[in-house]
Design a protein around this motif. Structure first.
Motif, mmCIF file in Angstrom:
data_model
loop_
_atom_site.group_PDB
_atom_site.id
_atom_site.type_symbol
_atom_site.label_atom_id
_atom_site.label_comp_id
_atom_site.label_asym_id
_atom_site.label_seq_id
_atom_site.Cartn_x
_atom_site.Cartn_y
_atom_site.Cartn_z
ATOM 1 N N PHE A 16 -63.608 -117.891 -31.403
ATOM 2 C CA PHE A 16 -63.380 -116.486 -31.708
ATOM 3 C C PHE A 16 -62.366 -115.887 -30.732
ATOM 4 C CE2 PHE A 16 -64.347 -111.981 -32.109
ATOM 5 C CZ PHE A 16 -64.484 -111.851 -33.482
ATOM 6 N N GLY A 17 -62.587 -116.121 -29.441
ATOM 7 C CA GLY A 17 -61.694 -115.562 -28.419
ATOM 8 C C GLY A 17 -60.287 -116.112 -28.491
ATOM 9 N N MET A 18 -60.159 -117.425 -28.673
ATOM 10 C CA MET A 18 -58.822 -118.014 -28.765
ATOM 11 C C MET A 18 -58.093 -117.501 -30.005
ATOM 12 S SD MET A 18 -58.178 -119.731 -26.068
ATOM 13 C CE MET A 18 -56.810 -120.780 -26.470
ATOM 14 N N SER A 19 -58.816 -117.330 -31.089
ATOM 15 C CA SER A 19 -58.187 -116.799 -32.304
ATOM 16 C C SER A 19 -57.632 -115.402 -32.049
ATOM 17 C CB SER A 19 -59.190 -116.759 -33.460
ATOM 18 O OG SER A 19 -59.566 -118.063 -33.823
ATOM 19 N N LEU A 20 -58.411 -114.578 -31.370
ATOM 20 C CA LEU A 20 -57.930 -113.227 -31.067
ATOM 21 C C LEU A 20 -56.738 -113.273 -30.109
ATOM 22 C CD1 LEU A 20 -61.287 -111.251 -30.714
ATOM 23 C CD2 LEU A 20 -59.764 -111.387 -32.703
ATOM 24 N N VAL A 47 -67.929 -129.783 -13.193
ATOM 25 C CA VAL A 47 -67.906 -129.553 -14.635
ATOM 26 C C VAL A 47 -66.484 -129.260 -15.093
ATOM 27 C CG1 VAL A 47 -68.689 -128.010 -16.479
ATOM 28 C CG2 VAL A 47 -70.311 -128.857 -14.815
ATOM 29 N N SER A 48 -65.724 -128.566 -14.279
ATOM 30 C CA SER A 48 -64.349 -128.278 -14.683
ATOM 31 C C SER A 48 -63.507 -129.555 -14.721
ATOM 32 C CB SER A 48 -63.707 -127.198 -13.806
ATOM 33 O OG SER A 48 -63.550 -127.638 -12.492
ATOM 34 N N LEU A 49 -63.787 -130.507 -13.848
ATOM 35 C CA LEU A 49 -63.079 -131.794 -13.917
ATOM 36 C C LEU A 49 -63.450 -132.550 -15.201
ATOM 37 C CD1 LEU A 49 -63.191 -133.051 -10.231
ATOM 38 C CD2 LEU A 49 -61.194 -132.293 -11.523
ATOM 39 N N CYS A 50 -64.743 -132.550 -15.521
ATOM 40 C CA CYS A 50 -65.175 -133.151 -16.795
ATOM 41 C C CYS A 50 -64.537 -132.397 -17.950
ATOM 42 C CB CYS A 50 -66.692 -133.090 -16.929
ATOM 43 S SG CYS A 50 -67.585 -134.038 -15.700
ATOM 44 N N SER A 51 -64.312 -131.143 -17.703
ATOM 45 C CA SER A 51 -63.754 -130.272 -18.727
ATOM 46 C C SER A 51 -62.298 -130.586 -19.052
ATOM 47 C CB SER A 51 -63.886 -128.822 -18.260
ATOM 48 O OG SER A 51 -63.570 -127.938 -19.276
ATOM 49 N N LEU A 52 -61.628 -131.353 -18.217
ATOM 50 C CA LEU A 52 -60.246 -131.728 -18.528
ATOM 51 C C LEU A 52 -60.197 -132.468 -19.861
ATOM 52 C CD1 LEU A 52 -57.268 -131.818 -17.791
ATOM 53 C CD2 LEU A 52 -57.740 -133.898 -16.491
ATOM 54 N N ALA A 53 -61.044 -133.456 -20.013
ATOM 55 C CA ALA A 53 -61.099 -134.182 -21.294
ATOM 56 C C ALA A 53 -61.626 -133.269 -22.393
ATOM 57 C CB ALA A 53 -61.982 -135.413 -21.163
ATOM 58 N N TRP A 54 -62.626 -132.473 -22.075
ATOM 59 C CA TRP A 54 -63.209 -131.569 -23.074
ATOM 60 C C TRP A 54 -62.192 -130.525 -23.524
ATOM 61 C CZ3 TRP A 54 -66.803 -131.688 -26.470
ATOM 62 C CH2 TRP A 54 -67.279 -130.514 -27.054
ATOM 63 N N SER A 55 -61.422 -129.979 -22.602
ATOM 64 C CA SER A 55 -60.432 -128.964 -22.979
ATOM 65 C C SER A 55 -59.320 -129.586 -23.824
ATOM 66 C CB SER A 55 -59.870 -128.237 -21.760
ATOM 67 O OG SER A 55 -59.164 -129.114 -20.913
ATOM 68 N N SER A 56 -59.004 -130.850 -23.574
ATOM 69 C CA SER A 56 -58.032 -131.539 -24.441
ATOM 70 C C SER A 56 -58.597 -131.660 -25.855
ATOM 71 C CB SER A 56 -57.698 -132.927 -23.892
ATOM 72 O OG SER A 56 -57.044 -132.826 -22.661
ATOM 73 N N PHE A 57 -59.869 -132.014 -25.936
ATOM 74 C CA PHE A 57 -60.536 -132.094 -27.236
ATOM 75 C C PHE A 57 -60.573 -130.718 -27.908
ATOM 76 C CE2 PHE A 57 -64.579 -131.582 -29.578
ATOM 77 C CZ PHE A 57 -64.298 -132.420 -30.654
ATOM 78 N N LEU A 58 -60.923 -129.678 -27.156
ATOM 79 C CA LEU A 58 -60.950 -128.330 -27.729
ATOM 80 C C LEU A 58 -59.560 -127.893 -28.182
ATOM 81 C CD1 LEU A 58 -63.408 -126.376 -25.392
ATOM 82 C CD2 LEU A 58 -63.815 -127.168 -27.735
ATOM 83 N N ALA A 59 -58.541 -128.266 -27.417
ATOM 84 C CA ALA A 59 -57.171 -127.931 -27.818
ATOM 85 C C ALA A 59 -56.837 -128.606 -29.136
ATOM 86 C CB ALA A 59 -56.178 -128.360 -26.735
ATOM 87 N N ASN A 117 -58.897 -126.765 -31.817
ATOM 88 C CA ASN A 117 -58.360 -125.427 -32.035
ATOM 89 C C ASN A 117 -57.050 -125.488 -32.809
ATOM 90 O OD1 ASN A 117 -58.604 -122.532 -31.509
ATOM 91 N ND2 ASN A 117 -56.766 -122.811 -30.281
ATOM 92 N N HIS A 118 -56.279 -126.518 -32.561
ATOM 93 C CA HIS A 118 -54.972 -126.660 -33.190
ATOM 94 C C HIS A 118 -55.068 -127.186 -34.624
ATOM 95 C CE1 HIS A 118 -50.647 -126.746 -33.012
ATOM 96 N NE2 HIS A 118 -50.605 -128.025 -33.323
ATOM 97 N N CYS A 119 -56.185 -127.846 -34.945
ATOM 98 C CA CYS A 119 -56.374 -128.400 -36.293
ATOM 99 C C CYS A 119 -56.419 -127.283 -37.331
ATOM 100 C CB CYS A 119 -57.697 -129.157 -36.390
ATOM 101 S SG CYS A 119 -57.666 -130.760 -35.646
ATOM 102 N N SER A 120 -55.795 -127.554 -38.439
ATOM 103 C CA SER A 120 -55.865 -126.578 -39.529
ATOM 104 C C SER A 120 -56.329 -127.259 -40.810
ATOM 105 C CB SER A 120 -54.510 -125.906 -39.729
ATOM 106 O OG SER A 120 -53.529 -126.875 -40.018
ATOM 107 N N VAL A 121 -57.057 -128.355 -40.649
ATOM 108 C CA VAL A 121 -57.542 -129.087 -41.810
ATOM 109 C C VAL A 121 -58.828 -128.463 -42.332
ATOM 110 C CG1 VAL A 121 -56.477 -131.261 -41.132
ATOM 111 C CG2 VAL A 121 -58.777 -130.738 -40.362
#
Length: 184
Positions: A104-108, A156-168, A171-175
């Motif tokens: 929701f936040g990224m969309s806004l 957690v933020s270091l683990c989040s590097l892989a997670w944020s790549s996945f979220l990116a 988020n970028h998918c439009s399928v």
């Protein structure tokens, strides 16, 4: 120079959430750029990476800090039983809210309307949540049992590097929802 560094360390000890905010301000946009590189984008979208940095630093890190504070209060022990309870509790409380807030936040932040943001959440929440449930409980049990409390948000933020790549990526998918990751 050492005086400036000493003041920064003192500040981060007095306000521990700042360590997470700094970590997320670097790691989340880095994850976004890694995703762009991995999928062969011709040119980096630095505006998209900046949105990730803003969202990670000013929303994710403070809310994660709040969650870890609540979890520490509810289950102060650092034993395996408490760690498992905290990790499972996180999956049914913090994680769903964090994922809905992310889409929701990224969309806004991307300039989409509220209705478009709601559709992003509807389409992408469940596939993302399914992956998160497979990953985060194990990482959090490790976090709660092996990592010193003052370093839990940076871990957690270091683990989040892989997670944020996945979220990116997500988020970028439009399928279409039913094809998203083919997770059913």
């Amino acid at each position: 120079m050492t005086t400036v560094f000493a003041r920064m360390v003192k500040f981060s000890i007095a306000y521990p959430v700042t360590r997470g905010m700094v970590s997320y301000a670097v790691i989340w946009p880095t994850g976004c750029l890694i995703q762009q590189m991995a999928f062969g984008d011709e040119k980096f979208d630095f505006a998209r990476a900046a949105r990730f940095g803003l969202f990670g630093a000013f929303y994710v890190a403070p809310t994660l800090n709040a969650w870890l504070t609540v979890a520490r209060y509810l289950y102060p022990k650092n034993d395996l039983r408490s760690a498992i309870i905290k990790a499972l509790l996180e999956q049914v409380t913090y994680s769903p809210c964090a994922m809905v807030s992310f889409y929701f936040g990224m969309s806004l932040l991307e300039g989409k309307t509220v209705e478009e943001a709601k559709k992003e959440v509807e389409k992408k929440f469940l596939p993302t949540y399914k992956v998160g449930v497979a990953v985060w409980p194990l990482l959090q049990v490790f976090n709660y049992t092996m990592i010193p409390e003052k370093n839990r948000i940076p871990f957690v933020s270091l683990c989040s590097l892989a997670w944020s790549s996945f979220l990116a990526y997500m988020n970028h998918c439009s399928v279409k929802k039913e094809n998203l990751l083919a997770i059913k």
